[in-house]
Write a protein that holds these residues in place. Structure first.
Motif, short mmCIF file in Angstrom:
data_model
loop_
_atom_site.label_atom_id
_atom_site.label_comp_id
_atom_site.label_asym_id
_atom_site.label_seq_id
_atom_site.Cartn_x
_atom_site.Cartn_y
_atom_site.Cartn_z
N VAL A 1 0.86 -1.19 0.00
CA VAL A 1 0.00 0.00 0.00
C VAL A 1 0.89 1.24 0.00
CG1 VAL A 1 -1.82 1.25 1.21
CG2 VAL A 1 -1.75 -1.25 1.30
N VAL A 2 0.65 2.17 -0.92
CA VAL A 2 1.43 3.40 -0.97
C VAL A 2 0.58 4.65 -0.85
CG1 VAL A 2 3.31 2.37 -2.30
CG2 VAL A 2 1.39 3.41 -3.50
N ASP A 3 -0.72 4.54 -1.02
CA ASP A 3 -1.59 5.69 -0.96
C ASP A 3 -1.83 6.12 0.48
OD1 ASP A 3 -3.59 7.63 -1.51
OD2 ASP A 3 -5.12 6.10 -1.15
N PRO A 4 -1.54 7.37 0.85
CA PRO A 4 -1.72 7.81 2.24
C PRO A 4 -3.15 7.71 2.74
CG PRO A 4 -1.20 9.68 0.80
CD PRO A 4 -0.98 8.45 0.00
N GLU A 5 -4.13 7.92 1.84
CA GLU A 5 -5.53 7.78 2.27
C GLU A 5 -5.81 6.36 2.76
OE1 GLU A 5 -8.15 9.66 2.56
OE2 GLU A 5 -7.66 11.55 1.58
N LEU A 6 -5.32 5.38 2.02
CA LEU A 6 -5.58 4.00 2.38
C LEU A 6 -4.75 3.57 3.60
CD1 LEU A 6 -7.11 1.44 1.84
CD2 LEU A 6 -5.46 0.84 0.06
N LEU A 7 -3.54 4.08 3.71
CA LEU A 7 -2.74 3.80 4.90
C LEU A 7 -3.43 4.33 6.16
CD1 LEU A 7 0.82 4.62 3.51
CD2 LEU A 7 -0.01 2.36 4.21
N LEU B 1 -4.43 12.28 10.54
CA LEU B 1 -3.13 12.92 10.71
C LEU B 1 -2.13 12.50 9.65
CD1 LEU B 1 -1.27 14.74 12.37
CD2 LEU B 1 -0.75 12.77 13.83
N LEU B 2 -2.07 11.23 9.31
CA LEU B 2 -1.11 10.76 8.33
C LEU B 2 -1.32 11.46 6.98
CD1 LEU B 2 -0.10 7.05 7.80
CD2 LEU B 2 -0.38 8.58 5.88
N ALA C 1 1.25 10.24 18.15
CA ALA C 1 1.61 9.70 16.85
C ALA C 1 3.08 10.04 16.60
CB ALA C 1 0.74 10.29 15.75
N LYS C 2 3.82 9.05 16.12
CA LYS C 2 5.24 9.23 15.85
C LYS C 2 5.52 8.78 14.42
CE LYS C 2 6.40 8.46 20.70
NZ LYS C 2 7.22 7.69 21.67
N THR C 3 5.96 9.71 13.59
CA THR C 3 6.10 9.44 12.16
C THR C 3 7.53 9.64 11.71
OG1 THR C 3 3.86 10.27 11.83
CG2 THR C 3 5.23 10.06 9.89
N LYS C 4 8.00 8.71 10.88
CA LYS C 4 9.30 8.84 10.23
C LYS C 4 9.09 8.72 8.72
CE LYS C 4 11.17 5.51 12.61
NZ LYS C 4 12.15 4.52 13.09
#
Length: 288
Positions: free
Chosen positions: A149-155, A222-223, A249-252
Motif C-alpha cells: 500500500v502506498v496511498d496515504p488515504e488507504l494507509l 493525521l497521516l 503519533a510518531k512518524t518517520k
C-alpha cells in the motif's frame, strides 16, 4: 517506493456528508486507492483545515462483537498503552503492520476481515512475545495488484480500522487512544497539549534523501494531513513508518527535494510549516 495519491483517493475526500451518512449506517466502504509515483500537493478534494471526517468515515467495522479477538484482561488491571505500527520500510513487497496491547490481544481475525473489506490481503502473520507484551505482526498487500500500500488515504484507513476494532473489542483501550474521545466508551482522561507534545527533527539520510521525524498528538486523518503539508511545498515523501502509541503519533518519513537531501534553509521552512499546521486550531466548516 514513494507514497502516492491516485484519482480514487481524491474521491474519498470530496463528499464529506456522504461519508458521514455511511458512518452512521455502519456501511463498509471499498475503494481502489492504489497509486504510484511521486506525491504531489493536492489542490482539490482536501479541506484547507484538518482532514479528519473523510478518512475517519472510511473505517470498516467488524460485523459483531465476538470472542475472536478477546485476550485476557481484567477491569482492575492497569490498562496498557495500545501501539499500532505501520511500517513501509522493512518489507519491499508489503506494508507491515504490528499491533500491541499488553497481553490482551487475541487472534485479531475480525480486524483482518475488516482490512479485507478495504480491498487488502493479509499475506502472512506471526505473533511474538517480549517484555512489552504480545505483538501481532502481519503483512498487507493490495488485493487487486498484490503490491504494498502506498496511498496515504488507504494507509490512514488501515490505521483507523485497526484502532476502531481495538476500541470495539477492548473498550478499555478507548481511554488510551485519541479515537476514544469520539468512538470509545471512555474518553481519554487527559488531553495532550499539542504545543508540548509536538517535536520535529530533520536529519540527512545519505546524499539523496533526508529523514523527517514528527511526534505530535494523534487524531484521525493525521497521516494524510502530514503528507499533504509536506508535498504542498514540493517535497517528495517516500516510504517510512507511522506509529500510534496511545495518544501520540510518531512518524518517520524519508523525504527529498528534486532527488536530493533537503538543504538546511528548506529544512527550516518544512519544520516551521509543520509546527504551525499541527498547532493551529481546527478550521471551521463554515470557512470553506
Amino acid at each position: 517506493m514513494a507514497l502516492a495519491v491516485s484519482a480514487g483517493s481524491l474521491m474519498v475526500c470530496c463528499d464529506l456528508k456522504s461519508f458521514e451518512n455511511r458512518l452512521v449506517n455502519h456501511e463498509l466502504v471499498q475503494r481502489g486507492l492504489f497509486g504510484s509515483g511521486v506525491v504531489r500537493g493536492r489542490r482539490r478534494g482536501f479541506r484547507k483545515g484538518r482532514l479528519t471526517t473523510s478518512v475517519a468515515d472510511n473505517i470498516p467495522r467488524a460485523s459483531s462483537a465476538t470472542s475472536v479477538e478477546d485476550g485476557s484482561s481484567s477491569d482492575t488491571d492497569t490498562v496498557p498503552t495500545p501501539v499500532v505500527i505501520i511500517d513501509q520500510d522493512s518489507d519491499p513487497d508489503a506494508t507491515v503492520v504490528e499491533i500491541t496491547f499488553g497481553d490482551r490481544l487475541g487472534a485479531l481475525l475480525d480486524t483482518m476481515n475488516a482490512l479485507k473489506n478495504l480491498g487488502l490481503n493479509v499475506v502472512k502473520a506471526n505473533v511474538f512475545l517480549d517484555a512489552s507484551g504480545k505483538h501481532n505482526k502481519f503483512a498487507i498487500t493490495k488485493a487487486d495488484t498484490g503490491r504494498k500500500v502506498v496511498d496515504p488515504e488507504l494507509l490512514e484507513a488501515i490505521r483507523l480500522t485497526i484502532l476502531n476494532n481495538l476500541i470495539q473489542y477492548h473498550p478499555e483501550s478507548s481511554s488510551q487512544l485519541a479515537l476514544g474521545a469520539a468512538f470509545g466508551v471512555e474518553p481519554p482522561k487527559q488531553q495532550v497539549d499539542v504545543d508540548i507534545a509536538t517535536h520535529i527533527t530533520i536529519t540527512d539520510d545519505g546524499p539523496d534523501r533526508s529523514l523527517l521525524y514528527v511526534e505530535t498528538a494523534d487524531r484521525p486523518g493525521l497521516l494524510v494531513d502530514l503528507v499533504k503539508m509536506v508535498t504542498d511545498i514540493s517535497i517528495q515523501v517516500e516510504s517510512g513508518e507511522f506509529d500510534t502509541e496511545g495518544l501520540l503519533a510518531k512518524t518517520k518519513f524519508h523525504v527529498s527535494y528534486r532527488g536530493k537531501a533537503i538543504i538546511k534553509p528548506l529544512q527550516m521552512v518544512l519544520a516551521n510549516s509543520l509546527r504551525y499546521f499541527l498547532r493551529r486550531p481546527t478550521t471551521e466548516e463554515a470557512s470553506f
